[in-house]
Write a protein that holds these residues in place. Sequence first.
Motif, short mmCIF file in Angstrom:
data_model
loop_
_atom_site.label_atom_id
_atom_site.label_comp_id
_atom_site.label_asym_id
_atom_site.label_seq_id
_atom_site.Cartn_x
_atom_site.Cartn_y
_atom_site.Cartn_z
N CYS A 78 -43.24 -39.35 -12.27
CA CYS A 78 -42.52 -39.81 -11.12
C CYS A 78 -42.87 -38.98 -9.65
O CYS A 78 -41.84 -38.91 -8.82
CB CYS A 78 -41.14 -38.86 -11.60
N GLU A 79 -44.01 -38.92 -9.71
CA GLU A 79 -44.97 -38.29 -8.36
C GLU A 79 -45.90 -39.41 -7.78
O GLU A 79 -46.79 -39.71 -8.43
CB GLU A 79 -45.40 -36.87 -8.46
N PRO A 80 -45.82 -40.03 -6.72
CA PRO A 80 -46.63 -41.04 -6.06
C PRO A 80 -47.91 -40.32 -6.35
O PRO A 80 -48.90 -41.34 -6.30
CB PRO A 80 -46.06 -41.22 -4.65
N GLU A 81 -48.39 -39.41 -5.93
CA GLU A 81 -49.74 -38.84 -6.00
C GLU A 81 -50.34 -39.12 -7.23
O GLU A 81 -51.57 -39.61 -7.46
CB GLU A 81 -49.74 -37.24 -5.57
N PHE A 82 -49.57 -38.84 -8.25
CA PHE A 82 -50.32 -38.94 -9.47
C PHE A 82 -50.26 -40.42 -9.99
O PHE A 82 -51.24 -41.02 -10.75
CB PHE A 82 -49.39 -38.26 -10.74
N VAL A 83 -49.30 -41.42 -9.63
CA VAL A 83 -49.12 -42.80 -9.90
C VAL A 83 -50.47 -43.33 -9.10
O VAL A 83 -50.94 -44.29 -9.68
CB VAL A 83 -48.05 -43.20 -9.45
N GLU A 84 -50.97 -42.78 -8.01
CA GLU A 84 -51.95 -43.38 -7.36
C GLU A 84 -53.22 -43.64 -8.19
O GLU A 84 -54.18 -44.08 -7.68
CB GLU A 84 -52.12 -42.40 -6.01
N GLU A 85 -53.38 -42.52 -9.12
CA GLU A 85 -54.60 -42.46 -9.96
C GLU A 85 -54.73 -43.69 -10.52
O GLU A 85 -55.60 -44.01 -11.26
CB GLU A 85 -54.31 -41.37 -11.11
N LEU A 86 -53.57 -44.58 -10.94
CA LEU A 86 -53.85 -45.99 -11.51
C LEU A 86 -54.44 -47.00 -10.77
O LEU A 86 -54.66 -48.10 -11.21
CB LEU A 86 -52.37 -46.38 -12.11
N SER A 87 -54.56 -46.80 -9.41
CA SER A 87 -55.01 -47.72 -8.38
C SER A 87 -56.31 -48.44 -8.57
O SER A 87 -56.50 -49.65 -8.39
CB SER A 87 -55.02 -47.19 -6.75
N GLU A 88 -57.34 -47.81 -9.28
CA GLU A 88 -58.56 -48.44 -9.63
C GLU A 88 -58.49 -49.28 -11.01
O GLU A 88 -59.12 -50.20 -10.94
CB GLU A 88 -59.62 -47.48 -9.79
N ILE A 89 -57.56 -48.82 -12.05
CA ILE A 89 -57.50 -49.74 -13.09
C ILE A 89 -56.79 -50.75 -13.04
O ILE A 89 -56.91 -51.82 -13.52
CB ILE A 89 -57.19 -48.57 -14.20
N ALA A 90 -55.55 -50.59 -12.17
CA ALA A 90 -54.50 -51.63 -12.00
C ALA A 90 -55.02 -53.15 -11.86
O ALA A 90 -54.65 -54.18 -12.34
CB ALA A 90 -53.54 -51.24 -11.04
#
Lengths: 145, 222
Positions: free
Chosen positions: B71-83
Amino acid sequence: MAAAKKDKDFSPEIVALYCRQCLDAEERPQEGARQTKGFTARLVMLPCSGKVEAYQLLKILEQGADGVLLVGCPENACRFLVGSRRAEKRLTRAGQLLDLVNMGAGRLALKRAADLTTADILALAGQLAEQVKTLGPSPMKGDSL
Amino acid sequence: MIVAEWKPIPELLASLKGHKNVLLVGCATCVAECAAGGEREVLTLAPVLKMGLKDQGQEVNIITRTLERQCEPEFVEELSEIAPQVDAIMSIACGIGMQLVAERFIDLPLYPGVNTTSLAIREQAGLWTARCAACGDCMLGETFGLCPVARCAKSLMNGPCGGTRKDGKCEVDENTECIWRLIVERAEAKGRLEDLVKVRPSKNWSNSGHGGPKRMLREDLR
Ligand code: SF4
Ligand code: SF4
């Protein structure tokens, strides 16, 4: 079951996870693959059967093993007191999930025993191999392992 | 904590029909505490989905990740390479985390892997029970610390309803305490039963869901 053919003549691959406390004091712990008549067993030693998690049992099957045997101490002889009871609960949970996806909970077995030799563990794996033959080869076979 | 539970496996399998590369993403905070969406559950669900889809004749590659907080954008950003490597995402975080992921990766279908059900405590090992319904006008001060909004089946403001079972359980569920019985008992124990018959101003329901979507603004933090 959609894909798996029920080929009773196949040689099942059984992963045997065993608690080291179940071994006879004289027995040296052994690990790795053992080819035996009618099946192959892969022995993996655990510090306690309660160390195993449901996801580990599921992952082993997802990777193509035909069955997973978990060997733990008799219920009241666990050195960590509740380890082998926890193992049973986790195996039950994994089995319920396997039934939901038509893999069959029968691919899992928990045996409780003490003072075992490697030959005893292989004999227990053999019992599971017979049970697994009725389910046929794992439909996941060939993916890896 | 926010409590969620897995959707039925057949529903999950149906939602992934036709996908080849799926990112299964969990959250290590609330849903990990309620054993629905933490790393352990991600690792449990992944092989189940894979085996279930194989049973239906579908090969799928499942990549797993568990974020510290979905629920925090900073942590969600960690998916940007795998997405970019997947064609769908299944999230087993609460509905809040799921929406952040859906918003960040707008081109990918997002499938909910859990149903978010309640704000609850772990009452015993393996048992979670609701405690709060985020009503927006907390009345715990008037009800001796027991919430009738979340814990009375009818959310009564002036219970009990009259249906309390002989053993003190709620008429709606034999396993749940009648919370109004407990409120009355606590009031009695404190010698303050009179407090419960006082006429209270009506509750302000407009500060939560009943007043439209909640929006909280703090200028000093912007
Ligand atoms: S009264 Fe409202 S805010 Fe207070 S615990 Fe109950 S639901 Fe939550
Ligand atoms: S029995 Fe108690 S908890 Fe259940 S609905 Fe009635 S007042 Fe509410």
